[in-house]
Design a protein around this motif. Structure first.
Motif, PDB file in Angstrom:
ATOM      1  N   LEU A 162      -0.284  70.163  56.498  1.00 15.51           N
ATOM      2  CA  LEU A 162       0.652  70.727  55.358  1.00 15.51           C
ATOM      3  C   LEU A 162       0.240  72.651  55.166  1.00 15.51           C
ATOM      4  O   LEU A 162      -0.215  72.778  55.921  1.00 15.51           O
ATOM      5  N   ASP A 163       1.249  72.490  55.842  1.00 17.03           N
ATOM      6  CA  ASP A 163       1.480  74.137  55.956  1.00 17.03           C
ATOM      7  C   ASP A 163       2.830  74.437  54.896  1.00 17.03           C
ATOM      8  O   ASP A 163       4.406  73.688  54.583  1.00 17.03           O
ATOM      9  N   GLY A 164       3.126  76.249  55.084  1.00 22.51           N
ATOM     10  CA  GLY A 164       3.813  76.502  54.758  1.00 22.51           C
ATOM     11  C   GLY A 164       3.479  77.910  53.900  1.00 22.51           C
ATOM     12  O   GLY A 164       2.895  78.161  54.344  1.00 22.51           O
ATOM     13  N   PHE A 165       4.696  78.978  53.449  1.00 30.78           N
ATOM     14  CA  PHE A 165       4.484  79.975  53.348  1.00 30.78           C
ATOM     15  C   PHE A 165       4.264  80.120  51.220  1.00 30.78           C
ATOM     16  O   PHE A 165       4.353  79.833  50.861  1.00 30.78           O
ATOM     17  N   ILE A 166       3.204  81.243  51.667  1.00 31.04           N
ATOM     18  CA  ILE A 166       3.097  82.196  49.743  1.00 31.04           C
ATOM     19  C   ILE A 166       3.033  83.582  49.960  1.00 31.04           C
ATOM     20  O   ILE A 166       2.383  83.822  51.651  1.00 31.04           O
ATOM     21  N   ASP A 178       4.209  86.463  51.719  1.00 28.53           N
ATOM     22  CA  ASP A 178       4.522  86.316  53.092  1.00 28.53           C
ATOM     23  C   ASP A 178       3.376  85.818  53.700  1.00 28.53           C
ATOM     24  O   ASP A 178       3.482  86.317  55.324  1.00 28.53           O
ATOM     25  N   HIS A 179       2.751  85.425  53.567  1.00 26.08           N
ATOM     26  CA  HIS A 179       1.898  84.808  53.910  1.00 26.08           C
ATOM     27  C   HIS A 179       2.595  83.141  55.027  1.00 26.08           C
ATOM     28  O   HIS A 179       2.494  82.503  53.861  1.00 26.08           O
ATOM     29  N   TYR A 180       1.729  82.805  56.147  1.00 24.54           N
ATOM     30  CA  TYR A 180       2.073  81.093  57.140  1.00 24.54           C
ATOM     31  C   TYR A 180       0.861  80.517  56.770  1.00 24.54           C
ATOM     32  O   TYR A 180       0.045  81.203  57.259  1.00 24.54           O
ATOM     33  N   ILE A 181       0.883  79.204  55.803  1.00 22.52           N
ATOM     34  CA  ILE A 181      -0.978  79.112  56.001  1.00 22.52           C
ATOM     35  C   ILE A 181      -0.539  77.373  56.592  1.00 22.52           C
ATOM     36  O   ILE A 181       0.461  77.420  55.847  1.00 22.52           O
ATOM     37  N   LYS A 182      -2.066  77.162  57.221  1.00 22.16           N
ATOM     38  CA  LYS A 182      -1.796  75.536  57.237  1.00 22.16           C
ATOM     39  C   LYS A 182      -3.515  75.057  57.000  1.00 22.16           C
ATOM     40  O   LYS A 182      -3.864  76.199  57.375  1.00 22.16           O
ATOM     41  N   LEU A 183      -3.375  74.250  56.535  1.00 19.79           N
ATOM     42  CA  LEU A 183      -4.146  73.593  56.107  1.00 19.79           C
ATOM     43  C   LEU A 183      -5.001  72.443  56.542  1.00 19.79           C
ATOM     44  O   LEU A 183      -4.091  72.122  57.694  1.00 19.79           O
ATOM     45  N   GLU A 184      -6.274  72.086  56.468  1.00 23.51           N
ATOM     46  CA  GLU A 184      -6.645  71.322  57.741  1.00 23.51           C
ATOM     47  C   GLU A 184      -5.598  70.046  57.468  1.00 23.51           C
ATOM     48  O   GLU A 184      -5.254  69.266  56.082  1.00 23.51           O
ATOM     49  N   SER A 185      -5.707  69.557  58.592  1.00 24.25           N
ATOM     50  CA  SER A 185      -5.001  68.381  58.783  1.00 24.25           C
ATOM     51  C   SER A 185      -5.988  67.311  58.083  1.00 24.25           C
ATOM     52  O   SER A 185      -8.068  67.145  58.213  1.00 24.25           O
ATOM     53  N   VAL A 186      -5.817  66.055  57.577  1.00 22.83           N
ATOM     54  CA  VAL A 186      -7.032  65.015  57.146  1.00 22.83           C
ATOM     55  C   VAL A 186      -6.635  63.428  57.821  1.00 22.83           C
ATOM     56  O   VAL A 186      -5.037  62.967  57.327  1.00 22.83           O
ATOM     57  N   GLN A 187      -6.936  63.263  59.404  1.00 21.91           N
ATOM     58  CA  GLN A 187      -6.652  62.573  59.894  1.00 21.91           C
ATOM     59  C   GLN A 187      -7.658  61.066  60.196  1.00 21.91           C
ATOM     60  O   GLN A 187      -8.895  61.957  60.418  1.00 21.91           O
ATOM     61  N   ILE A 233     -10.900  76.141  54.558  1.00 23.42           N
ATOM     62  CA  ILE A 233      -9.708  74.720  54.894  1.00 23.42           C
ATOM     63  C   ILE A 233      -8.208  75.350  55.664  1.00 23.42           C
ATOM     64  O   ILE A 233      -7.930  74.406  55.863  1.00 23.42           O
ATOM     65  N   GLY A 234      -8.583  76.157  56.041  1.00 27.07           N
ATOM     66  CA  GLY A 234      -7.219  76.669  56.501  1.00 27.07           C
ATOM     67  C   GLY A 234      -7.043  77.961  57.829  1.00 27.07           C
ATOM     68  O   GLY A 234      -8.129  79.011  58.025  1.00 27.07           O
ATOM     69  N   ILE A 235      -6.144  78.597  58.361  1.00 25.45           N
ATOM     70  CA  ILE A 235      -6.021  79.925  58.580  1.00 25.45           C
ATOM     71  C   ILE A 235      -4.513  79.936  58.242  1.00 25.45           C
ATOM     72  O   ILE A 235      -3.634  78.904  58.012  1.00 25.45           O
ATOM     73  N   GLU A 236      -4.698  81.639  58.741  1.00 23.35           N
ATOM     74  CA  GLU A 236      -3.282  82.519  57.965  1.00 23.35           C
ATOM     75  C   GLU A 236      -2.314  82.485  59.894  1.00 23.35           C
ATOM     76  O   GLU A 236      -3.137  82.913  60.383  1.00 23.35           O
ATOM     77  N   GLY A 237      -1.435  82.726  59.496  1.00 27.91           N
ATOM     78  CA  GLY A 237      -0.154  82.804  60.660  1.00 27.91           C
ATOM     79  C   GLY A 237      -0.744  83.925  61.341  1.00 27.91           C
ATOM     80  O   GLY A 237      -1.112  84.237  62.888  1.00 27.91           O
ATOM     81  N   ASN A 238      -1.701  85.190  60.522  1.00 39.31           N
ATOM     82  CA  ASN A 238      -1.869  85.884  61.329  1.00 39.31           C
ATOM     83  C   ASN A 238      -3.649  86.213  61.685  1.00 39.31           C
ATOM     84  O   ASN A 238      -4.247  86.853  62.425  1.00 39.31           O
ATOM     85  N   LEU A 261       3.362  76.375  47.867  1.00 38.20           N
ATOM     86  CA  LEU A 261       4.423  76.667  49.234  1.00 38.20           C
ATOM     87  C   LEU A 261       5.612  76.577  49.257  1.00 38.20           C
ATOM     88  O   LEU A 261       5.652  75.534  48.770  1.00 38.20           O
ATOM     89  N   ARG A 262       5.439  76.950  50.332  1.00 41.07           N
ATOM     90  CA  ARG A 262       7.115  77.538  50.370  1.00 41.07           C
ATOM     91  C   ARG A 262       7.688  76.638  51.808  1.00 41.07           C
ATOM     92  O   ARG A 262       6.863  77.246  52.313  1.00 41.07           O
ATOM     93  N   LEU A 263       8.379  76.213  52.057  1.00 40.59           N
ATOM     94  CA  LEU A 263       8.560  75.505  53.397  1.00 40.59           C
ATOM     95  C   LEU A 263       9.600  76.308  54.461  1.00 40.59           C
ATOM     96  O   LEU A 263       9.306  76.603  55.480  1.00 40.59           O
TER      97      LEU A 263
END
Length: 172
Positions: free
Chosen positions: A83-87, A89-98, A126-131, A168-170
């Motif tokens: 579950l990731d995308g852009f908001i 200028d930031h790329y966001i990746k949220l925790e997966s749920v597996q 709950i996640g990490i940003e691209g930088n 989020l934009r993909l």
């Protein structure tokens, strides 16, 4: 989240099929996987609405907090790999749920975060940003923020997890 996954599916069907590919992990139960592993050790996946609900009460008791309801809802909505995308200028990746990602591994993440924040959990990661910034939820009001740990600063990026996901934009 359903709206997000429908958008992701639409883009995947339009040629961006990598949006539903993830590195194959033999330790993950096959509920979200389908098809065969490709030559790069990737496999297709699909989100699956959860029927099994995590009980966060023992985790909250061990940590001495009440987690914001939006975090609990996030982890109890779907099984998914990405579950990731852009908001902005930031790329966001949220925790997966597996299925193999259990509450104990998330507990360990929270313990480490708490240790690095004066033994407090005012924010829940709950996640990490691209930088390298940390995506956190304010445990009082549910605001989603980017935390710059080194500068000890926060930037609000959304009114809540649901709003973040629908924003989020993909594609950049």
């Amino acid at each position: 989240m359903n709206q997000y996954f429908l958008l992701r599916k639409s883009l995947a069907e339009g040629g961006l099929d990598f949006l539903f590919k993830t590195p194959f992990d033999e330790d993950v139960e096959s509920l979200i996987y389908y098809g065969k592993v490709d030559e790069n050790d990737y496999i297709s996946w699909r989100p699956v609405e959860k029927k099994e609900i995590y009980d966060f009460s023992s985790l909250e008791e061990k940590l001495g907090i009440r987690m914001h309801v939006s975090v609990i809802e996030y982890f109890n909505s779907y099984w998914f790999a990405d579950l990731d995308g852009f908001i902005t200028d930031h790329y966001i990746k949220l925790e997966s749920v597996q299925q193999t990602t259990d509450i104990e591994s998330y507990f360990n993440l929270l313990v480490g975060y708490k240790h690095n924040h004066d033994n407090k959990l005012e924010h829940i990661p709950i996640g990490i940003e691209g930088n390298g910034l940390i995506v956190v939820v304010d445990n009082q009001n549910g605001l989603v923020k980017l935390e710059d740990f080194e500068r000890k600063s926060f930037e609000v990026i959304s009114e809540g997890i649901k709003q973040l996901i629908v924003t989020l934009r993909l594609q950049k």
